[in-house]
Design an enzyme around this catalytic site. Structure first.
Site, PDB file in Angstrom:
ATOM      1  N   LYS A 251      -1.667  -5.927  -9.597  1.00 16.74           N
ATOM      2  CA  LYS A 251      -2.621  -6.007  -8.485  1.00 16.74           C
ATOM      3  C   LYS A 251      -2.276  -4.932  -7.468  1.00 16.74           C
ATOM      4  O   LYS A 251      -1.270  -4.997  -6.777  1.00 16.74           O
ATOM      5  CB  LYS A 251      -2.576  -7.375  -7.811  1.00 16.74           C
ATOM      6  CG  LYS A 251      -3.599  -7.469  -6.699  1.00 16.74           C
ATOM      7  CD  LYS A 251      -3.167  -8.484  -5.666  1.00 16.74           C
ATOM      8  CE  LYS A 251      -3.826  -8.327  -4.333  1.00 16.74           C
ATOM      9  NZ  LYS A 251      -3.760  -7.000  -3.710  1.00 16.74           N
TER      10      LYS A 251
ATOM     11  N   GLU B 199      10.906  -7.742  -3.657  1.00 14.84           N
ATOM     12  CA  GLU B 199      11.379  -6.539  -2.964  1.00 14.84           C
ATOM     13  C   GLU B 199      10.681  -6.512  -1.620  1.00 14.84           C
ATOM     14  O   GLU B 199       9.485  -6.213  -1.545  1.00 14.84           O
ATOM     15  CB  GLU B 199      11.006  -5.281  -3.761  1.00 14.84           C
ATOM     16  CG  GLU B 199      11.679  -5.165  -5.109  1.00 14.84           C
ATOM     17  CD  GLU B 199      13.164  -4.887  -5.005  1.00 14.84           C
ATOM     18  OE1 GLU B 199      13.639  -4.483  -3.927  1.00 14.84           O
ATOM     19  OE2 GLU B 199      13.850  -5.100  -6.009  1.00 14.84           O
ATOM     20  N   LEU B 200      11.419  -6.840  -0.554  1.00 18.35           N
ATOM     21  CA  LEU B 200      10.743  -7.044   0.729  1.00 18.35           C
ATOM     22  C   LEU B 200      11.116  -5.967   1.739  1.00 18.35           C
ATOM     23  O   LEU B 200      11.508  -4.881   1.371  1.00 18.35           O
ATOM     24  CB  LEU B 200      11.046  -8.457   1.218  1.00 18.35           C
ATOM     25  CG  LEU B 200      10.845  -9.541   0.133  1.00 18.35           C
ATOM     26  CD1 LEU B 200      11.214 -10.909   0.640  1.00 18.35           C
ATOM     27  CD2 LEU B 200       9.422  -9.531  -0.409  1.00 18.35           C
TER      28      LEU B 200
ATOM     29  N   GLY C 234       6.458  -6.397  -0.959  1.00 22.69           N
ATOM     30  CA  GLY C 234       5.627  -6.559   0.237  1.00 22.69           C
ATOM     31  C   GLY C 234       6.467  -7.128   1.361  1.00 22.69           C
ATOM     32  O   GLY C 234       7.700  -7.009   1.348  1.00 22.69           O
ATOM     33  N   GLY C 235       5.831  -7.761   2.306  1.00 22.80           N
ATOM     34  CA  GLY C 235       6.550  -8.302   3.453  1.00 22.80           C
ATOM     35  C   GLY C 235       7.065  -9.712   3.189  1.00 22.80           C
ATOM     36  O   GLY C 235       6.538 -10.425   2.323  1.00 22.80           O
TER      37      GLY C 235
ATOM     38  N   CYS D  61      10.164   0.955   2.962  1.00 27.04           N
ATOM     39  CA  CYS D  61      10.940  -0.281   3.097  1.00 27.04           C
ATOM     40  C   CYS D  61      12.390   0.030   3.430  1.00 27.04           C
ATOM     41  O   CYS D  61      13.055  -0.760   4.074  1.00 27.04           O
ATOM     42  CB  CYS D  61      10.840  -1.089   1.822  1.00 27.04           C
ATOM     43  SG  CYS D  61      11.229  -0.123   0.372  1.00 27.04           S
TER      44      CYS D  61
ATOM     45  N   GLU E 277      10.558  -5.435  11.847  1.00 23.03           N
ATOM     46  CA  GLU E 277      10.194  -4.218  11.120  1.00 23.03           C
ATOM     47  C   GLU E 277       8.943  -3.588  11.738  1.00 23.03           C
ATOM     48  O   GLU E 277       7.928  -4.258  11.890  1.00 23.03           O
ATOM     49  CB  GLU E 277       9.923  -4.590   9.655  1.00 23.03           C
ATOM     50  CG  GLU E 277       9.888  -3.403   8.722  1.00 23.03           C
ATOM     51  CD  GLU E 277       9.567  -3.788   7.274  1.00 23.03           C
ATOM     52  OE1 GLU E 277       8.886  -4.811   7.057  1.00 23.03           O
ATOM     53  OE2 GLU E 277      10.001  -3.057   6.375  1.00 23.03           O
TER      54      GLU E 277
ATOM     55  N   TRP F 212       0.777  -1.227   0.000  1.00 22.90           N
ATOM     56  CA  TRP F 212       0.000   0.000   0.000  1.00 22.90           C
ATOM     57  C   TRP F 212       0.809   1.277   0.000  1.00 22.90           C
ATOM     58  O   TRP F 212       0.311   2.323  -0.374  1.00 22.90           O
ATOM     59  CB  TRP F 212      -0.971   0.018   1.172  1.00 22.90           C
ATOM     60  CG  TRP F 212      -0.384  -0.524   2.432  1.00 22.90           C
ATOM     61  CD1 TRP F 212      -0.493  -1.809   2.876  1.00 22.90           C
ATOM     62  CD2 TRP F 212       0.418   0.157   3.375  1.00 22.90           C
ATOM     63  NE1 TRP F 212       0.200  -1.955   4.045  1.00 22.90           N
ATOM     64  CE2 TRP F 212       0.768  -0.756   4.386  1.00 22.90           C
ATOM     65  CE3 TRP F 212       0.900   1.473   3.486  1.00 22.90           C
ATOM     66  CZ2 TRP F 212       1.555  -0.429   5.468  1.00 22.90           C
ATOM     67  CZ3 TRP F 212       1.684   1.805   4.575  1.00 22.90           C
ATOM     68  CH2 TRP F 212       2.000   0.876   5.548  1.00 22.90           C
ATOM     69  N   ASN F 213       2.066   1.175   0.441  1.00 24.26           N
ATOM     70  CA  ASN F 213       2.809   2.437   0.487  1.00 24.26           C
ATOM     71  C   ASN F 213       3.382   2.723  -0.895  1.00 24.26           C
ATOM     72  O   ASN F 213       3.916   1.835  -1.537  1.00 24.26           O
ATOM     73  CB  ASN F 213       3.934   2.340   1.524  1.00 24.26           C
ATOM     74  CG  ASN F 213       4.944   1.276   1.160  1.00 24.26           C
ATOM     75  OD1 ASN F 213       4.571   0.171   0.803  1.00 24.26           O
ATOM     76  ND2 ASN F 213       6.197   1.589   1.222  1.00 24.26           N
TER      77      ASN F 213
HETATM   78  P1  NAD Z   1       1.968  -7.361   2.347  1.00 20.85           P
HETATM   79  O1  NAD Z   1       3.075  -8.313   2.141  1.00 20.85           O
HETATM   80  O2  NAD Z   1       0.964  -7.627   3.408  1.00 20.85           O
HETATM   81  O3  NAD Z   1       1.092  -7.173   1.007  1.00 20.85           O
HETATM   82  C1  NAD Z   1       1.677  -6.883  -0.228  1.00 20.85           C
HETATM   83  C2  NAD Z   1       0.761  -7.333  -1.337  1.00 20.85           C
HETATM   84  O4  NAD Z   1       0.657  -8.748  -1.334  1.00 20.85           O
HETATM   85  C3  NAD Z   1      -0.680  -6.809  -1.248  1.00 20.85           C
HETATM   86  O5  NAD Z   1      -1.099  -6.405  -2.532  1.00 20.85           O
HETATM   87  C4  NAD Z   1      -1.453  -8.034  -0.782  1.00 20.85           C
HETATM   88  O6  NAD Z   1      -2.803  -8.054  -1.183  1.00 20.85           O
HETATM   89  C5  NAD Z   1      -0.701  -9.142  -1.472  1.00 20.85           C
HETATM   90  N1  NAD Z   1      -0.893 -10.466  -0.859  1.00 20.85           N
HETATM   91  C6  NAD Z   1      -1.244 -10.760   0.422  1.00 20.85           C
HETATM   92  N2  NAD Z   1      -1.350 -12.099   0.586  1.00 20.85           N
HETATM   93  C7  NAD Z   1      -1.047 -12.661  -0.607  1.00 20.85           C
HETATM   94  C8  NAD Z   1      -0.963 -14.011  -1.077  1.00 20.85           C
HETATM   95  N3  NAD Z   1      -1.223 -15.044  -0.270  1.00 20.85           N
HETATM   96  N4  NAD Z   1      -0.603 -14.221  -2.355  1.00 20.85           N
HETATM   97  C9  NAD Z   1      -0.312 -13.168  -3.181  1.00 20.85           C
HETATM   98  N5  NAD Z   1      -0.406 -11.886  -2.804  1.00 20.85           N
HETATM   99  C10 NAD Z   1      -0.749 -11.624  -1.523  1.00 20.85           C
HETATM  100  O7  NAD Z   1       2.691  -5.982   2.551  1.00 20.85           O
HETATM  101  P2  NAD Z   1       2.065  -4.631   3.091  1.00 20.85           P
HETATM  102  O8  NAD Z   1       1.790  -4.787   4.547  1.00 20.85           O
HETATM  103  O9  NAD Z   1       1.005  -4.175   2.172  1.00 20.85           O
HETATM  104  O10 NAD Z   1       3.370  -3.668   2.894  1.00 20.85           O
HETATM  105  C11 NAD Z   1       4.380  -3.586   3.811  1.00 20.85           C
HETATM  106  C12 NAD Z   1       5.570  -4.454   3.478  1.00 20.85           C
HETATM  107  O11 NAD Z   1       6.075  -4.171   2.174  1.00 20.85           O
HETATM  108  C13 NAD Z   1       6.717  -4.144   4.414  1.00 20.85           C
HETATM  109  O12 NAD Z   1       7.353  -5.336   4.844  1.00 20.85           O
HETATM  110  C14 NAD Z   1       7.663  -3.323   3.568  1.00 20.85           C
HETATM  111  O13 NAD Z   1       8.981  -3.277   4.013  1.00 20.85           O
HETATM  112  C15 NAD Z   1       7.491  -3.939   2.229  1.00 20.85           C
HETATM  113  N6  NAD Z   1       7.936  -3.013   1.162  1.00 20.85           N
HETATM  114  C16 NAD Z   1       9.086  -3.297   0.458  1.00 20.85           C
HETATM  115  C17 NAD Z   1       9.539  -2.425  -0.523  1.00 20.85           C
HETATM  116  C18 NAD Z   1      10.800  -2.690  -1.336  1.00 20.85           C
HETATM  117  O14 NAD Z   1      10.923  -2.150  -2.415  1.00 20.85           O
HETATM  118  N7  NAD Z   1      11.732  -3.496  -0.878  1.00 20.85           N
HETATM  119  C19 NAD Z   1       8.811  -1.280  -0.792  1.00 20.85           C
HETATM  120  C20 NAD Z   1       7.668  -1.024  -0.063  1.00 20.85           C
HETATM  121  C21 NAD Z   1       7.233  -1.916   0.902  1.00 20.85           C
END
Ligand code: NAD
Length: 487
Positions: free
Chosen positions: A173, A248-249, A226-227, A282, A379, A149-150
């Site tokens: 997505k 990219e986590l 994402g995470g 992140c 985190e 979301w960010n």
């Molecule tokens: P998240 O991992 O909860 O969600 C990310 C995305 O994954 C969402 O679109 C979500 O709907 C989807 N998702 C959830 N469950 C899934 C599944 N089972 N299968 C496929 N897709 C699924 O992350 P968040 O809480 O939205 O964002 C925060 C995290 O993202 C933090 O850990 C942050 O550090 C990381 N992040 C990393 C970067 C980078 O470039 N390294 C940049 C921004 C954020």
């Protein structure tokens, strides 16, 4: 209430269901979002698959693809303010940052527009006299892009830009939290005249939409941000389609300050590193690793800056820290702070939420010196800085590398040779020396360890969206000799 739609196969439409999006500044619903489930995901992937092999897209020259990307970049520039307002409304990220960031997103598209016709193959000096052999770089295929979301427009631009330059088609997505700007962006893709199905934009929940997308049999590559926990689901899903992945986590990035640094400048960089974007970044420099001799002085400067931060409405240009994106995010931060305090961390400042509506949280500094603390390991993804100190360079490096993550690091010193030594020793994908949180389309971005793999930004990212095809051409007119011997 404002209503948004999905964009599939060149058409806007409602998803299989709908859900409400919450304004983090008020905690109240402000818009209705389309919820894509399995059938929508399937339509979107089928559209991307069809567009990859049939119709106008595969017939375009690379230069023509680049021209479409330039057009998209100009449309992003022209609509930057509107997109910024939507992102601010839907995620709480302050307008000061979203306006600057989205204007810069256009430059990412421009950078990849220029690269589209510079993706070269190779002619191989093959060890056979009657053969000519080439490597062609072809699009990797249908790409599933899943973003958090960010900074959704930014995090999708670093995927969509290089993927389009390489000739891929895609299903993007948007996160279920704050999808408005990305769904609005789909309108610009449409206006830029990309052939139907090349870029599809949907949103929905992880288990029903993200999972269906990442295991779809016609997906060739998954670009995920994402995470780490969600990344594990994505990688498991990719066991179904054997798609390649780039991840990219998160991070727990060290911010190392030596006594010889310009402390005032380092403190400003630390504020940028942990309180900007309400810490929901992140690359947040979330672990301050400071030389013991200047720890008290540096914390004093930082505490004053943290307490002077203007917390307020994200739509106000004067606001410096807005709300967290979701109630869930604030609860996560509160719980992690409580565990850290129980483990011995001390509050330097903050650690509380102001009265009133919205998911606000005060800029927080926790002194975790001298022991293990959850605050130094996990985190927060919020405006919380955890502090440790060191006596010498070796200890600084040991603390910096004491993490399973490895996304970024900040290093503040005026000693050039020390900077060189540490820059090599730090295990992270990005090292900023005497600066922090600088990004560019020209510079690759990505992590080590639990922070993921693959790089976004730069030429390397485009090559990740290609696969090579080896072409053998026999140049002899003589009949093929002994068919039972491999040639
Ligand atoms: P998240 O991992 O909860 O969600 C990310 C995305 O994954 C969402 O679109 C979500 O709907 C989807 N998702 C959830 N469950 C899934 C599944 N089972 N299968 C496929 N897709 C699924 O992350 P968040 O809480 O939205 O964002 C925060 C995290 O993202 C933090 O850990 C942050 O550090 C990381 N992040 C990393 C970067 C980078 O470039 N390294 C940049 C921004 C954020």
């Amino acid at each position: 209430m404002q209503r948004f739609q999905c964009y599939i196969d060149g058409e806007f439409g409602d998803g299989e269901a709908r859900f409400e999006s919450i304004d983090p500044a008020t905690g109240r619903a402000w818009a209705e979002m389309p919820e894509a489930r399995e059938a929508d995901v399937d339509r979107a992937v089928e559209a991307a698959h069809k567009a990859l092999y049939a119709g106008a897209w595969p017939k375009l020259t690379a230069t023509q693809r680049g021209k479409l990307l330039y057009k998209l970049a100009d449309l992003v520039t022209a609509n930057a303010q509107k997109l910024a307002e939507l992102e601010t409304r839907d995620t709480g990220k302050i307008i000061r940052e979203t306006s600057a960031q989205i204007a810069y997103v256009a430059d990412y598209y421009r950078y990849y527009a220029g690269i589209a016709d510079k993706i070269e193959g190779a002619h191989l000096p093959i060890d056979k006299p009657d053969m000519d052999v080439w490597l062609r770089r072809e699009p990797i295929g249908v790409v599933a892009m899943v973003v958090p979301w960010n900074s959704q427009l930014f995090l999708s631009a670093v995927k969509i830009g290089p993927a389009l330059a390489a000739g891929c088609t895609m299903v993007v997505k948007a996160s279920e939290d704050g999808p408005a700007p990305l769904l609005e962006f789909a309108g610009l893709v449409h206006e830029a005249d990309f052939p139907a199905g090349v870029v599809n934009v949907i949103t929905g929940f992880g288990p029903s939409c993200g999972a269906a997308l990442s295991r779809h049999p016609k997906v060739d590559h998954i670009a995920f941000t994402g995470g780490p926990e969600t990344a594990r689901h994505v990688v498991r899903n990719s066991a179904e389609n054997l798609a390649s992945t780039s991840l990219e986590l998160g991070g727990k990035s060290p911010f190392i300050v030596f006594a010889d640094a310009d402390l005032e400048s380092a403190a400003n960089a630390q504020v940028a590193g942990i309180f900007a974007a309400t810490g929901q970044s992140c690359v947040a420099g979330s672990r301050l690793v400071v030389e013991r001799g200047v720890k008290d002085r540096f914390l004093e400067i930082l505490k004053a800056k943290a307490e002077a931060v203007r917390l307020g409405s994200p739509l106000d240009m004067a606001t410096e820290v807005g709300p967290l994106a979701t109630r869930r995010q604030r609860e996560h931060i509160e719980a992690l702070i409580a565990r850290s305090l129980a483990a011995g961390a001390k509050v330097v400042t903050g650690a509380s939420a102001p009265e009133g509506d919205g998911f606000y949280y005060r800029p927080t500094i926790l002194d975790c010196d001298g022991g293990r603390s959850p605050a130094l390991e996990e985190e927060f993804f919020g405006p919380v800085l955890s502090v440790a100190s060191f006596e010498n360079e070796a200890e600084a490096l040991a603390i910096a590398n004491d993490t399973r993550y490895g996304l970024a690091a900040g290093l503040f010193t005026r000693d050039l040779t020390r900077a060189h030594r540490l820059m090599k020793g730090i295990r992270a994908g990005i090292v900023w020396v005497n600066t922090y949180r600088a990004v560019s389309p020209i510079a690759p971005f990505g992590g080590f360890g639990l922070s993921g793999h693959g790089r976004e930004g730069g030429m390397a990212a485009v090559l990740d969206y290609t696969r090579t095809k080896t072409v053998w051409l026999r140049t002899s007119d003589d009949p093929i000799p002994d068919p039972f011997v491999m040639r």
